[in-house]
Design a protein around this motif. Sequence first.
Motif, PDB file in Angstrom:
ATOM      1  N   LYS A   1       8.624 -11.251   2.533  1.00  0.00           N
ATOM      2  CA  LYS A   1       7.572 -11.018   3.158  1.00  0.00           C
ATOM      3  C   LYS A   1       5.987 -10.851   2.187  1.00  0.00           C
ATOM      4  CE  LYS A   1       9.063  -6.909   5.574  1.00  0.00           C
ATOM      5  NZ  LYS A   1       9.257  -6.549   6.587  1.00  0.00           N
TER       6      LYS A   1
ATOM      7  N   SER B   1      11.242  -0.229   7.919  1.00  0.00           N
ATOM      8  CA  SER B   1      11.432  -1.324   7.237  1.00  0.00           C
ATOM      9  C   SER B   1      12.015  -1.657   6.244  1.00  0.00           C
ATOM     10  CB  SER B   1      11.963  -2.751   8.118  1.00  0.00           C
ATOM     11  OG  SER B   1      10.568  -2.661   8.210  1.00  0.00           O
TER      12      SER B   1
ATOM     13  N   THR C   1       0.747  -0.936  -0.034  1.00  0.00           N
ATOM     14  CA  THR C   1      -0.415  -0.381  -0.107  1.00  0.00           C
ATOM     15  C   THR C   1      -0.079   1.080  -0.189  1.00  0.00           C
ATOM     16  OG1 THR C   1      -1.483  -1.167   1.045  1.00  0.00           O
ATOM     17  CG2 THR C   1      -1.433   0.895   1.133  1.00  0.00           C
TER      18      THR C   1
ATOM     19  N   TRP D   1       3.143  -9.661   8.015  1.00  0.00           N
ATOM     20  CA  TRP D   1       1.648  -9.783   8.411  1.00  0.00           C
ATOM     21  C   TRP D   1       0.705 -11.210   8.003  1.00  0.00           C
ATOM     22  CZ3 TRP D   1      -2.182 -11.804   4.246  1.00  0.00           C
ATOM     23  CH2 TRP D   1      -1.902 -11.300   3.246  1.00  0.00           C
TER      24      TRP D   1
HETATM   25  P1  NA7 Z   1       2.405  -3.873   5.155  1.00  0.00           P
HETATM   26  O1  NA7 Z   1       2.254  -4.939   3.546  1.00  0.00           O
HETATM   27  O2  NA7 Z   1       1.498  -4.574   6.824  1.00  0.00           O
HETATM   28  O3  NA7 Z   1       3.291  -3.262   5.309  1.00  0.00           O
HETATM   29  C1  NA7 Z   1       2.460  -2.142   6.055  1.00  0.00           C
HETATM   30  C2  NA7 Z   1       3.499  -1.422   6.906  1.00  0.00           C
HETATM   31  O4  NA7 Z   1       3.917  -0.366   7.670  1.00  0.00           O
HETATM   32  C3  NA7 Z   1       5.451  -1.652   6.525  1.00  0.00           C
HETATM   33  O5  NA7 Z   1       6.072  -1.022   6.346  1.00  0.00           O
HETATM   34  C4  NA7 Z   1       5.197  -1.852   8.133  1.00  0.00           C
HETATM   35  O6  NA7 Z   1       6.646  -1.933   8.835  1.00  0.00           O
HETATM   36  C5  NA7 Z   1       5.104  -0.204   8.435  1.00  0.00           C
HETATM   37  N1  NA7 Z   1       4.148  -0.158   9.757  1.00  0.00           N
HETATM   38  C6  NA7 Z   1       3.269  -0.741  10.614  1.00  0.00           C
HETATM   39  N2  NA7 Z   1       2.593  -0.769  11.459  1.00  0.00           N
HETATM   40  C7  NA7 Z   1       4.239   0.333  12.048  1.00  0.00           C
HETATM   41  C8  NA7 Z   1       4.656   1.484  13.370  1.00  0.00           C
HETATM   42  N3  NA7 Z   1       3.989   1.058  14.191  1.00  0.00           N
HETATM   43  N4  NA7 Z   1       5.205   2.235  13.079  1.00  0.00           N
HETATM   44  C9  NA7 Z   1       6.158   2.098  11.477  1.00  0.00           C
HETATM   45  N5  NA7 Z   1       6.179   1.604  10.529  1.00  0.00           N
HETATM   46  C10 NA7 Z   1       4.628   0.400  10.644  1.00  0.00           C
HETATM   47  O7  NA7 Z   1       0.666  -3.185   4.940  1.00  0.00           O
HETATM   48  P2  NA7 Z   1       0.314  -3.158   3.548  1.00  0.00           P
HETATM   49  O8  NA7 Z   1      -1.495  -2.124   3.633  1.00  0.00           O
HETATM   50  O9  NA7 Z   1       0.776  -2.541   2.317  1.00  0.00           O
HETATM   51  O10 NA7 Z   1      -0.279  -4.380   2.590  1.00  0.00           O
HETATM   52  C11 NA7 Z   1      -0.774  -5.611   3.446  1.00  0.00           C
HETATM   53  C12 NA7 Z   1      -1.337  -6.387   2.205  1.00  0.00           C
HETATM   54  O11 NA7 Z   1      -2.225  -5.664   0.683  1.00  0.00           O
HETATM   55  C13 NA7 Z   1      -0.224  -6.695   0.703  1.00  0.00           C
HETATM   56  O12 NA7 Z   1       0.525  -7.870   1.183  1.00  0.00           O
HETATM   57  C14 NA7 Z   1      -1.221  -7.227  -0.040  1.00  0.00           C
HETATM   58  O13 NA7 Z   1      -1.285  -8.421   0.206  1.00  0.00           O
HETATM   59  C15 NA7 Z   1      -1.906  -6.558  -0.696  1.00  0.00           C
HETATM   60  P3  NA7 Z   1       8.078  -3.059   8.833  1.00  0.00           P
HETATM   61  O14 NA7 Z   1       7.100  -3.974   7.162  1.00  0.00           O
HETATM   62  O15 NA7 Z   1       6.031  -3.819   9.371  1.00  0.00           O
HETATM   63  O16 NA7 Z   1       9.089  -2.744  10.325  1.00  0.00           O
END
Ligand code: NA7
Length: 492
Positions: free
Chosen positions: A284, A199, A178, A447
């Motif tokens: 991921k 990350s 996203t 996730w």
């Molecule tokens: P994702 O793939 O779960 O990505 C969420 C992003 O948000 C990821 O980069 C996380 O970093 C970041 N994140 C989550 N919580 C935090 C906090 N507290 N602080 C900073 N950054 C954070 O969700 P998407 O909506 O992008 O995609 C979901 C699915 O939709 C995708 O896989 C496709 O199937 C379509 P992290 O990597 O955890 O360090």
Amino acid sequence: MAEPRVLVIGAGMSGLAMGAKLKAAGIDDFTILEKGSDVGGVWFWNRYPGLACDVPSLLYRYSFQNKTDWPNIFSARDDILAYHRDVADDHDLWPHIRLDSEVVAAKFVDNAWHVESAAGEKFTADFLIAATGVLHHPNRPDIPGLDDFAGPVVHTARWDRDLDATDKRVAIIGGGSTGVQITGALQPIVHKLSLFQRSPQWVLWAPTTLPQPKFMTRLFRRRPSLAQASFRASVRASALFTDLTIHPGIKRRAVQAYARLCLYLIRDRNLRERLRPDYQPLCKRQVLSGNYFRAVQQSNVEVVTERIDHVDATGIVTADGNHHDLDVVVLATGFQAHNYMRPMELTGRDGITIDEAWKSGPHAFAMTSIPGFPNFFTILGPNSPVGSIHLQTAAELTCDHIVRWISAFARGEMMTVEVSETATSRFNTDVVDALQPTVWNTGCESWYFKDDGTVDLWPFDLATLKQYLGQPLSSDYTITHPERGSDGDQMG
Ligand code: NA7
């Protein structure tokens, strides 16, 4: 013979497939309860700029609903939503769909499911099917001061269409699929884009923004059989993706090498290194993009890798003490992917709640049956192949499996069916064993992972999925009959 009463929760991709399959099986007493004010599930709720599917259009469809005239190679949100509305039209599902009907409670009492909506409506059914999706509950990060921000704070999954980011200073927190999509869409219009990256993610270049070639559309229109053949071939080809995620080997290494190569689309060495993940590509959910690499190198974009300390009224303060002045904060922070049908209060046989049944984490036999919950099924439930096998195929096979049970009920061959604890724990053990050689076991967080660190994915191939859903084993289920009470018979 008994006319089965069926309730389906959710009119997204899975719920519509269920409706179409019930119709095809001649089962007409069914209702699809949908919380939203339209069909489409994730494609209804998500509406952020740049939203598109990360599966090619020609593949992102049901086997029973052909469509070849997609505007783009990877479809945009509105085109996919229109496709789902067409499915509801063509299969005469609208009379069965009740929009704006959120289910808040469901209880199995006296061999029937008693269901209640948020508006207080009550329904009774012989079968209850949760087609409630995986990526539905937004993950709002617990960042100190987030509520103090004076401007708009919007999660991508609940985008505010009135929000105009033009010439604004915008932060995007999160760099998954996203975050990457919305970066490509917002960069050309905003004054400044600050990407807060906890990350880095591996991003594969793919033609996500290109139109579908006109000759293809014309060819498929003239030769519909060719379109169907190409769909079947694509589904088979997607087995290649399954293969490279579940088996180590040359194919996995080739894709991983491509991901590493794509990083060299970033010219600045320093930026490139800050965008280089420290885990294996594909671990991921793989991000695809045709415009991210260009966008991230524009002068109005900064990538912030410093940890967020807190938010105040005017911006974000990072751990190094820097204050980033902002007008808008976008949360691209993903979903609580393991909630499934919750927070609905789901109560099975003998008063067992879903929270009790899932106290060690969500699980279901073959993604669809839960011990203690007779005549209840999930579609794309726990351990579904959301990261590998063609999703519509998995959903359709699950629907076919459910229809077989419902048809057995209609023929008077059974009254209730419940999967055994033994079969479910054997399945769970097989899942854990099968995860060993997968790419998801190579050290990363996403996730895909549950709180206990195990992966909520299908770690087998399509043939195994067909095997699990195709032939229910009598010993895996307790079946009660209208007259005889319970035994372990196999359904007809
Ligand atoms: P994702 O793939 O779960 O990505 C969420 C992003 O948000 C990821 O980069 C996380 O970093 C970041 N994140 C989550 N919580 C935090 C906090 N507290 N602080 C900073 N950054 C954070 O969700 P998407 O909506 O992008 O995609 C979901 C699915 O939709 C995708 O896989 C496709 O199937 C379509 P992290 O990597 O955890 O360090």
